[in-house]
Design a protein around this motif. Sequence first.
Motif, PDB file in Angstrom:
ATOM      1  N   VAL A 115      45.197  59.918  27.412  1.00 21.82           N
ATOM      2  CA  VAL A 115      45.808  58.775  28.085  1.00 21.82           C
ATOM      3  C   VAL A 115      46.853  58.159  27.162  1.00 21.82           C
ATOM      4  N   ALA A 116      48.042  57.927  27.702  1.00 21.93           N
ATOM      5  CA  ALA A 116      49.143  57.311  26.953  1.00 21.93           C
ATOM      6  C   ALA A 116      49.813  56.277  27.854  1.00 21.93           C
ATOM      7  N   ASN A 117      50.721  55.516  27.264  1.00 15.81           N
ATOM      8  CA  ASN A 117      51.463  54.468  27.986  1.00 15.81           C
ATOM      9  C   ASN A 117      50.517  53.505  28.706  1.00 15.81           C
ATOM     10  N   VAL A 118      49.560  52.990  27.973  1.00 11.21           N
ATOM     11  CA  VAL A 118      48.541  52.105  28.540  1.00 11.21           C
ATOM     12  C   VAL A 118      49.080  50.685  28.602  1.00 11.21           C
ATOM     13  N   HIS A 119      48.998  50.070  29.782  1.00 12.42           N
ATOM     14  CA  HIS A 119      49.388  48.671  29.976  1.00 12.42           C
ATOM     15  C   HIS A 119      48.321  48.013  30.841  1.00 12.42           C
ATOM     16  N   THR A 120      47.680  46.994  30.322  1.00 14.95           N
ATOM     17  CA  THR A 120      46.595  46.317  31.035  1.00 14.95           C
ATOM     18  C   THR A 120      47.149  45.239  31.958  1.00 14.95           C
ATOM     19  N   MET A 121      46.270  44.660  32.773  1.00 20.25           N
ATOM     20  CA  MET A 121      46.675  43.625  33.721  1.00 20.25           C
ATOM     21  C   MET A 121      47.084  42.346  33.000  1.00 20.25           C
ATOM     22  N   ALA A 122      46.384  41.983  31.926  1.00 20.10           N
ATOM     23  CA  ALA A 122      46.728  40.772  31.184  1.00 20.10           C
ATOM     24  C   ALA A 122      48.027  40.932  30.428  1.00 20.10           C
ATOM     25  N   GLU A 123      48.344  42.149  30.039  1.00 22.32           N
ATOM     26  CA  GLU A 123      49.570  42.390  29.276  1.00 22.32           C
ATOM     27  C   GLU A 123      50.802  42.397  30.164  1.00 22.32           C
ATOM     28  N   LEU A 124      50.682  42.961  31.360  1.00 20.21           N
ATOM     29  CA  LEU A 124      51.847  43.088  32.240  1.00 20.21           C
ATOM     30  C   LEU A 124      52.255  41.760  32.860  1.00 20.21           C
ATOM     31  N   LYS A 125      51.282  40.963  33.314  1.00 22.31           N
ATOM     32  CA  LYS A 125      51.559  39.680  33.961  1.00 22.31           C
ATOM     33  C   LYS A 125      52.481  39.866  35.168  1.00 22.31           C
ATOM     34  N   LEU A 126      52.087  40.795  36.033  1.00 18.58           N
ATOM     35  CA  LEU A 126      52.868  41.055  37.238  1.00 18.58           C
ATOM     36  C   LEU A 126      52.532  40.030  38.311  1.00 18.58           C
ATOM     37  N   SER A 127      53.405  39.951  39.298  1.00 18.30           N
ATOM     38  CA  SER A 127      53.248  38.937  40.343  1.00 18.30           C
ATOM     39  C   SER A 127      52.237  39.326  41.401  1.00 18.30           C
ATOM     40  N   GLY A 128      51.857  40.603  41.467  1.00 16.21           N
ATOM     41  CA  GLY A 128      50.922  41.048  42.493  1.00 16.21           C
ATOM     42  C   GLY A 128      49.499  40.605  42.211  1.00 16.21           C
ATOM     43  N   ASN A 129      48.702  40.515  43.270  1.00 16.87           N
ATOM     44  CA  ASN A 129      47.300  40.124  43.156  1.00 16.87           C
ATOM     45  C   ASN A 129      46.583  40.581  44.419  1.00 16.87           C
ATOM     46  N   HIS A 130      45.312  40.939  44.276  1.00 23.47           N
ATOM     47  CA  HIS A 130      44.532  41.351  45.432  1.00 23.47           C
ATOM     48  C   HIS A 130      43.101  40.875  45.262  1.00 23.47           C
ATOM     49  N   LEU A 131      42.337  40.965  46.343  1.00 23.04           N
ATOM     50  CA  LEU A 131      40.976  40.459  46.369  1.00 23.04           C
ATOM     51  C   LEU A 131      40.086  41.327  45.484  1.00 23.04           C
ATOM     52  N   LYS A 132      39.281  40.674  44.669  1.00 20.60           N
ATOM     53  CA  LYS A 132      38.373  41.402  43.792  1.00 20.60           C
ATOM     54  C   LYS A 132      37.252  42.022  44.614  1.00 20.60           C
ATOM     55  N   GLY A 133      37.010  43.304  44.413  1.00 19.90           N
ATOM     56  CA  GLY A 133      35.966  44.001  45.137  1.00 19.90           C
ATOM     57  C   GLY A 133      36.417  44.633  46.433  1.00 19.90           C
ATOM     58  N   SER A 134      37.693  44.539  46.781  1.00 21.22           N
ATOM     59  CA  SER A 134      38.168  45.160  48.018  1.00 21.22           C
ATOM     60  C   SER A 134      38.280  46.674  47.837  1.00 21.22           C
ATOM     61  N   ARG A 135      38.153  47.401  48.939  1.00 18.47           N
ATOM     62  CA  ARG A 135      38.200  48.859  48.908  1.00 18.47           C
ATOM     63  C   ARG A 135      39.653  49.327  48.824  1.00 18.47           C
ATOM     64  N   PRO A 136      39.992  50.207  47.876  1.00 17.84           N
ATOM     65  CA  PRO A 136      41.383  50.644  47.732  1.00 17.84           C
ATOM     66  C   PRO A 136      41.728  51.783  48.683  1.00 17.84           C
ATOM     67  N   VAL A 137      43.009  51.915  48.945  1.00 22.49           N
ATOM     68  CA  VAL A 137      43.549  53.055  49.679  1.00 22.49           C
ATOM     69  C   VAL A 137      44.136  54.002  48.641  1.00 22.49           C
ATOM     70  N   LEU A 138      43.643  55.232  48.586  1.00 27.07           N
ATOM     71  CA  LEU A 138      44.094  56.205  47.596  1.00 27.07           C
ATOM     72  C   LEU A 138      45.302  56.955  48.132  1.00 27.07           C
ATOM     73  N   SER A 139      46.376  56.958  47.345  1.00 27.39           N
ATOM     74  CA  SER A 139      47.606  57.647  47.721  1.00 27.39           C
ATOM     75  C   SER A 139      47.890  58.739  46.688  1.00 27.39           C
ATOM     76  N   PHE A 140      47.978  59.992  47.154  1.00 24.99           N
ATOM     77  CA  PHE A 140      48.197  61.133  46.276  1.00 24.99           C
ATOM     78  C   PHE A 140      49.557  61.758  46.559  1.00 24.99           C
ATOM     79  N   ASP A 141      50.154  62.248  45.497  1.00 25.62           N
ATOM     80  CA  ASP A 141      51.423  62.947  45.615  1.00 25.62           C
ATOM     81  C   ASP A 141      51.217  64.284  46.335  1.00 25.62           C
TER      82      ASP A 141
END
Length: 294
Positions: A115-141
Amino acid sequence: MVKRRAPGPAEEPDAKQLKTVPETIGTQRNREKVLILSSRGITYRYRHLMLDMLQLLPHSKKDSKLDTKADRGIINEVAEMKGCGNVMFFEARKKKDLYVWLAKTPSGPSVKFHVANVHTMAELKLSGNHLKGSRPVLSFDQAFDEEPHLQLLKEMFTHTFATPKRHQRSKPFSDHVLSFTCVDGRVWLRNYQVTLANTQRKPSAEGMSLVEVGPRCCMDPIKMFAGSFGGPVLYDNPAYVSPNRIRAMLKQKKMARYGSKVQSRSQRRTHVAENPLPQDEFANVFKAAAINAL
């Protein structure tokens, strides 16, 4: 004698009998759980990445740190005690490199990533946010359906990151997307929030947009094994170069640069010794005038 009346065809069942009938009758419930743990000596950035994964996966369980010198087969026993069928193991080496194992316990298969180029949520400080515990939609190339080892990776990612339906810790919403993109033989992980327009009354694809939440990282597959944390090798990445080899090449490059500087200095001294400058007859004119003035 007590006469028993047979229920008629138009009779409605009792409400108490309806409550005893489970909702999942006739269907098989997905009970996949993921065990997340790390090795000793993990750095703060990689530990924060592991905590972010715990928040993204409500069906995960955390365990104490594991000594890397011990046999990794112990992880299968820990997963069995925790009731987990999947394992995500963060292995840190030299406090610089991070390796992540994805394994199906106890029979396998398993995949090892660098694993390389690691950026955590606290480090990025992006504007997006979602509900904790919600089920994700998996998108594959689309590339995940072209080669056999990528198809295996897609299946491993699905078993690990897909939250089971009706899980007790999950929310009945899907408001974020986990994107897996394969570029240059590496897998790029991104997490996006699904937002709707304010003027939109009913959800539709036209009024939806994606805002990145985090975390983000790049995973380079090294090897795939038929067993859990070992066994026959199913795939070996020929383009993978270990970070130790990269650091050794950089040191050799610096050593070669320093050696060229030392060699140029010695050549300069030899050239000056072999080609002395002619003596200037006016070199001591001002020195002699100063001595005469005294």
